[in-house]
Write an enzyme that holds these catalytic residues in place. Structure first.
Site, short mmCIF file in Angstrom:
data_model
loop_
_atom_site.label_atom_id
_atom_site.label_comp_id
_atom_site.label_asym_id
_atom_site.label_seq_id
_atom_site.Cartn_x
_atom_site.Cartn_y
_atom_site.Cartn_z
CE LYS A 75 -3.76 -0.14 -0.22
NZ LYS A 75 -4.74 -0.37 -1.44
CG HIS A 93 -4.06 3.03 -6.01
ND1 HIS A 93 -4.81 2.14 -6.74
CD2 HIS A 93 -3.72 2.38 -4.94
CE1 HIS A 93 -4.84 0.95 -6.01
NE2 HIS A 93 -4.13 1.23 -4.93
#
Length: 351
Positions: A75, A93
């Site tokens: 993450k 992302h």
């Protein structure tokens, strides 16, 4: 010599890891150096990595890692704005115009580092080589049913937590659903043939929920899709990307619907390509759903680290998929690594 530095995850409720001790031993056997940061949360104990031959470093010490180390996490990094000088392997992302993604790319540009986004490690045909999708779908469908249970009791879904195993999750959720005294809801899964969709469908089937399984053939006409509103629960399992149809338009919050729970497992609400237009932000473990309509209720689940609810199963599955790719790290400019690097170079020029 290739040096892989496995960092500790800094995000709350993130117990997963992308490589197992057996994977570490395999890389060391190929002549690589592997450093693993200590972590009080990681589902696999640090002692197991030490026994596999990894060097152990303090939690959060990756900024001081050698210049040539490739820092590997899952993450996002702490959003402190510092320039990033290393090569990083993680889910960034950052390539769909997300505001946080642009900020991340700016940090790489300023520090001279490189992002190898795990989402874009693909074969020559563009197929992802490793993904958490199955367990994201499984856990996402579970939280969506928890939201349905909460509605049956007149409330809002409460905090979620890690489960020791798939069996533990099923036992807990089955008891909750049975306690409502209601028939099982009807669910529709879009993207049912992909990893995410298969995971969601399996969870729903395990709990006796009737599933309408849609994929590309059923959505090829581009919409609208009134059938979605005729189900109690909708699980979105397709990624936001250019040309994605809209499954739930902004005006779907009106009363003329059966739908009361949306599980957006793909979870990309800040992208202009999102197929679900009734919400604009992710949800969290502490507040798993966002209520976007009251009569009848409509709750959206959009947690973006769902596989962490089942950290051991999801970590072992993902690590097994990714290991063959990690074993080619000694050639980072070709193959899947080269393709991921080229994609990064294209996007970092735009910030």
């Amino acid at each position: 010599m290739t040096h892989l530095w496995v960092r500790a995850e800094s995000r709350p409720n993130e117990d997963r890891v992308g490589i197992t001790p057996a994977g570490v031993a395999s890389l060391i056997g190929r002549g690589m150096t592997v450093t693993v940061e200590d972590s009080p949360r990681r589902v696999i104990p640090i002692q197991d990595y030490a026994r596999a031959g990894a060097q152990i470093a303090p939690e959060g010490s990756w900024p001081e890692a050698p210049e040539d180390a490739m820092v590997f996490g899952l993450k996002e990094l702490p959003e402190d704005g510092t320039p990033l000088r290393h090569r990083h392997i993680m889910f960034g992302h950052a390539f769909k115009g997300q505001p946080a993604g642009r900020a991340l790319l700016k940090r790489f540009r300023e520090g001279g580092g490189t992002l190898y986004d795990l989402e874009y490690l693909t074969d020559e045909d563009g197929r992802r080589l490793a993904a958490f999708g199955y367990w994201a779908g499984y856990a996402g469908a579970a939280v969506s049913l928890m939201a349905w249970v909460a509605q049956a009791h007149g409330g809002l879904c409460g905090p979620v937590h890690v489960h020791a195993s798939r069996e533990h999750l099923l036992q807990d959720l089955r008891a909750r659903m049975d306690a409502t005294g209601r028939p099982r809801p009807r669910a529709i899964v879009i993207g049912a043939k992909g990893r995410v969709g298969r995971g969601a469908s399996d969870l729903l089937t395990d709990l006796g929920v009737p599933v309408t399984a849609w994929d590309m053939a059923e959505t090829a006409h581009g919409g609208p899709f009134p059938e979605v509103l005729m189900h109690d629960v909708f699980i979105n399992a397709i990624l936001a990307q250019p040309g994605a149809p809209v499954f739930v338009p902004a005006d779907a919050t009106g009363a003329a619907r059966t739908l009361t729970v949306i599980g957006d497992v793909a979870c990309d609400p800040t992208s202009e390509f999102s197929p679900i237009k009734v919400y604009d932000r992710t949800t969290s473990w502490d507040a798993p759903v966002l209520r976007v309509a009251d009569v009848p209720p409509l709750d959206v689940m959009a947690i973006d680290n769902l596989p962490s609810m089942l950290p051991r199963e999801s970590s072992e599955d993902y690590a097994a998929q990714l290991l063959p790719v990690l074993e080619s790290l000694d050639a980072p400019h070709v193959g899947p690594w080269g393709r991921a690097e080229q994609l990064f170079r294209e996007h970092v020029k735009e910030v």
